[in-house]
Design a protein around this motif. Structure first.
Motif, PDB file in Angstrom:
ATOM      1  N   SER A 195       0.851  -1.185   0.000  1.00 56.94           N
ATOM      2  CA  SER A 195       0.000   0.000   0.000  1.00 56.94           C
ATOM      3  C   SER A 195       0.887   1.234   0.000  1.00 56.94           C
ATOM      4  O   SER A 195       1.525   1.568   1.003  1.00 56.94           O
ATOM      5  N   ILE A 196       0.943   1.902  -1.158  1.00 55.58           N
ATOM      6  CA  ILE A 196       1.824   3.057  -1.345  1.00 55.58           C
ATOM      7  C   ILE A 196       1.005   4.232  -1.821  1.00 55.58           C
ATOM      8  O   ILE A 196       0.307   4.149  -2.835  1.00 55.58           O
ATOM      9  N   ASN A 197       1.076   5.322  -1.082  1.00 59.04           N
ATOM     10  CA  ASN A 197       0.320   6.535  -1.427  1.00 59.04           C
ATOM     11  C   ASN A 197      -1.172   6.252  -1.613  1.00 59.04           C
ATOM     12  O   ASN A 197      -1.803   6.774  -2.546  1.00 59.04           O
ATOM     13  N   GLY A 198      -1.719   5.389  -0.745  1.00 58.79           N
ATOM     14  CA  GLY A 198      -3.136   5.082  -0.822  1.00 58.79           C
ATOM     15  C   GLY A 198      -3.520   4.134  -1.935  1.00 58.79           C
ATOM     16  O   GLY A 198      -4.704   3.881  -2.167  1.00 58.79           O
ATOM     17  N   GLU A 199      -2.534   3.590  -2.630  1.00 59.78           N
ATOM     18  CA  GLU A 199      -2.790   2.691  -3.758  1.00 59.78           C
ATOM     19  C   GLU A 199      -2.218   1.314  -3.438  1.00 59.78           C
ATOM     20  O   GLU A 199      -1.072   1.191  -2.996  1.00 59.78           O
ATOM     21  N   ASN A 200      -3.014   0.275  -3.652  1.00 61.33           N
ATOM     22  CA  ASN A 200      -2.538  -1.090  -3.458  1.00 61.33           C
ATOM     23  C   ASN A 200      -1.839  -1.567  -4.737  1.00 61.33           C
ATOM     24  O   ASN A 200      -2.474  -1.667  -5.791  1.00 61.33           O
ATOM     25  N   ARG A 201      -0.555  -1.835  -4.619  1.00 57.74           N
ATOM     26  CA  ARG A 201       0.234  -2.255  -5.779  1.00 57.74           C
ATOM     27  C   ARG A 201       0.648  -3.717  -5.601  1.00 57.74           C
ATOM     28  O   ARG A 201       1.359  -4.066  -4.656  1.00 57.74           O
ATOM     29  N   ASP A 202       0.191  -4.568  -6.510  1.00 53.02           N
ATOM     30  CA  ASP A 202       0.510  -6.001  -6.443  1.00 53.02           C
ATOM     31  C   ASP A 202       1.882  -6.223  -7.055  1.00 53.02           C
ATOM     32  O   ASP A 202       2.097  -5.958  -8.238  1.00 53.02           O
ATOM     33  N   ARG A 203       2.805  -6.685  -6.243  1.00 52.18           N
ATOM     34  CA  ARG A 203       4.168  -6.952  -6.699  1.00 52.18           C
ATOM     35  C   ARG A 203       4.531  -8.389  -6.325  1.00 52.18           C
ATOM     36  O   ARG A 203       5.234  -8.635  -5.349  1.00 52.18           O
ATOM     37  N   PRO A 204       4.015  -9.377  -7.067  1.00 52.78           N
ATOM     38  CA  PRO A 204       4.311 -10.777  -6.738  1.00 52.78           C
ATOM     39  C   PRO A 204       5.804 -11.059  -6.844  1.00 52.78           C
ATOM     40  O   PRO A 204       6.546 -10.350  -7.539  1.00 52.78           O
ATOM     41  N   ARG A 205       6.212 -12.072  -6.142  1.00 52.56           N
ATOM     42  CA  ARG A 205       7.613 -12.474  -6.218  1.00 52.56           C
ATOM     43  C   ARG A 205       7.918 -13.001  -7.611  1.00 52.56           C
ATOM     44  O   ARG A 205       7.022 -13.398  -8.366  1.00 52.56           O
ATOM     45  N   ASP A 206       9.201 -13.014  -7.958  1.00 51.23           N
ATOM     46  CA  ASP A 206       9.594 -13.564  -9.250  1.00 51.23           C
ATOM     47  C   ASP A 206       9.269 -15.054  -9.304  1.00 51.23           C
ATOM     48  O   ASP A 206       9.303 -15.744  -8.274  1.00 51.23           O
ATOM     49  N   PRO A 207       8.996 -15.585 -10.496  1.00 45.63           N
ATOM     50  CA  PRO A 207       8.844 -17.037 -10.612  1.00 45.63           C
ATOM     51  C   PRO A 207      10.175 -17.730 -10.353  1.00 45.63           C
ATOM     52  O   PRO A 207      11.204 -17.065 -10.164  1.00 45.63           O
ATOM     53  N   LEU A 208      10.151 -19.033 -10.336  1.00 46.63           N
ATOM     54  CA  LEU A 208      11.390 -19.784 -10.174  1.00 46.63           C
ATOM     55  C   LEU A 208      12.201 -19.672 -11.464  1.00 46.63           C
ATOM     56  O   LEU A 208      11.849 -20.250 -12.495  1.00 46.63           O
ATOM     57  N   ILE A 209      13.261 -18.898 -11.406  1.00 46.39           N
ATOM     58  CA  ILE A 209      14.163 -18.743 -12.549  1.00 46.39           C
ATOM     59  C   ILE A 209      15.384 -19.617 -12.298  1.00 46.39           C
ATOM     60  O   ILE A 209      15.985 -19.575 -11.224  1.00 46.39           O
ATOM     61  N   LEU A 210      15.739 -20.418 -13.281  1.00 44.67           N
ATOM     62  CA  LEU A 210      16.907 -21.292 -13.154  1.00 44.67           C
ATOM     63  C   LEU A 210      18.136 -20.521 -13.644  1.00 44.67           C
ATOM     64  O   LEU A 210      18.295 -20.258 -14.835  1.00 44.67           O
ATOM     65  N   TRP A 211      18.970 -20.160 -12.699  1.00 46.80           N
ATOM     66  CA  TRP A 211      20.142 -19.348 -13.002  1.00 46.80           C
ATOM     67  C   TRP A 211      21.336 -20.223 -13.359  1.00 46.80           C
ATOM     68  O   TRP A 211      21.442 -21.375 -12.910  1.00 46.80           O
TER      69      TRP A 211
END
Length: 378
Positions: A195-211
């Motif tokens: 919740s930033i500046n009254g706005e809900n921002r969905d920031r899901p985690r990264d998927p499983l990336i194979l490095w």
């Protein structure tokens, strides 16, 4: 004592003449202290030359530097994953710009020894068997290891299975790993709202990336960029500041982009597979100012600052103003620039400060000015 770089600032110091004028690349060994005994023993007079211990001690006397322990207002400088593995043309996971980022970070510390109380360095630390390394999995259709940068998600995880070695490597049977993969990618896909500046921002985690295999403990890639190592150790000897080492990435069954905690902390049985970030972030937020640079802006830096931001939003939103992000001391993994840009905007909107390391620290906005005034008054 002569100095190569002059400054008219009332708080910044010159950069010593022995410090490199540009990044020197990997493989250079910083010299820690004079060693006349070994110099005589092996007939190598150069080993008796001043090292960082002697140079730092002389710098403290030349500029009458106070001890970090006496700072009334405390400033922490954090370097996230400034490791060789990210830095050079032959590095395992090259991040273009990382070498130059690390040099600017180091030069910033050298100029601002008076301001910085303590430093924290985080160390991306891996072995071959990790959930995010390609040898942990194989493609069901071909039996081959997936190529680096393969993303395993809730939509395609059934196309992969544990590699032949994986169960023995991590001490789990094949059935457990099959169940765990389904559970793990689902956990990563869960909504994560800020919740930033009254706005809900969905920031899901990264998927499983194979490095690609990288940051293997004890390898060349695991080492710090030499200028970072020199500047941090010099600060310890010139001001007596602490260097806090934060090792991350040792839990085999979870990614740990954030230096402070794991992407997933328990498995589908509720058994621990990672670690929580609350304790270390609580310690970080006891400082009056926290200044952050590192690699990569799109992944570990981004995840670490979101981790800090999440704790701030739960505790006291006004704490965001004490965070300063060195925007010229971090770069994105190629192809992931957009998420780095999005994250930086989130952090600024939440009240954090995005600044340039090359700008005089006296020109920075906000609470850093209280730290500067306290130093000048000491």
């Amino acid at each position: 004592m002569s100095a190569a770089t002059k400054t008219k600032s009332s708080i910044e110091l010159p950069i010593p003449d022995w410090f490199p004028e540009k990044a020197t690349g990997h493989g250079r060994r910083p010299w820690y202290q004079a060693n006349p005994f070994i110099a005589n023993l092996v007939g190598a007079p150069a080993l008796a030359r001043d090292g960082l211990l002697e140079l730092g001690t002389k710098w403290r006397k030349a500029y009458n530097l106070s001890s970090a322990r006496d700072d009334k207002k405390r400033a922490l400088l954090m370097g996230i994953d400034y490791a060789d593995t990210f830095g050079h043309s032959d590095a395992e996971l090259q991040v273009p710009g990382a070498v130059e980022d690390s040099y600017r970070f180091s030069s910033f510390l050298m100029r601002n020894l008076k301001v910085i109380t303590d430093t924290m360095l985080t160390f991306d630390s891996h072995f071959v068997p990790h959930v995010f390394h390609t040898p942990m999995w194989k493609e069901k259709g071909t039996g081959s290891y997936p190529p680096p940068f393969t993303a395993i998600t809730v939509d395609n995880y059934q196309e992969f299975e544990p590699s032949d070695y994986a169960p023995y490597w991590v001490g789990k049977d094949r059935r457990y790993l099959e169940q765990y993969l389904a559970y793990y990618v689902a956990k990563l896909a869960e909504p994560r709202v800020f919740s930033i500046n009254g706005e809900n921002r969905d920031r899901p985690r990264d998927p499983l990336i194979l490095w690609p295999l990288h940051a293997q403990m004890g390898s060349q890639g695991y080492t710090l960029f030499p200028e970072v190592e020199e500047a941090v150790m010099f600060h310890q000897f010139a001001r007596g500041g602490r260097m806090v080492a934060q090792v991350k990435g040792l839990d085999k069954l979870t990614e740990a982009y954030s230096p402070f905690g794991s992407e997933v902390t328990v498995d589908f049985n509720g058994d621990p597979v990672g670690r929580d970030s609350e304790k270390i972030i609580h310690m970080i937020l006891t400082y009056d100012v926290v200044i952050i640079g590192g690699e990569a802006a799109s992944h570990c830096v981004r995840a670490g600052i979101y981790d800090i931001l999440g704790r701030i939003l739960l505790k006291d939103r006004s704490l965001a103003k004490k965070i300063y992000l060195l925007k010229d001391c971090m770069s994105a993994v190629p192809g992931f620039e957009a998420q780095a840009t999005e994250a930086l905007q989130d952090f600024k909107d939440a009240g954090m400060n995005a600044v340039a390391s090359t700008d005089p620290i006296e020109s920075w906005p906000g609470v850093i000015q209280e730290v500067i005034r306290s130093r000048l008054a000491a």
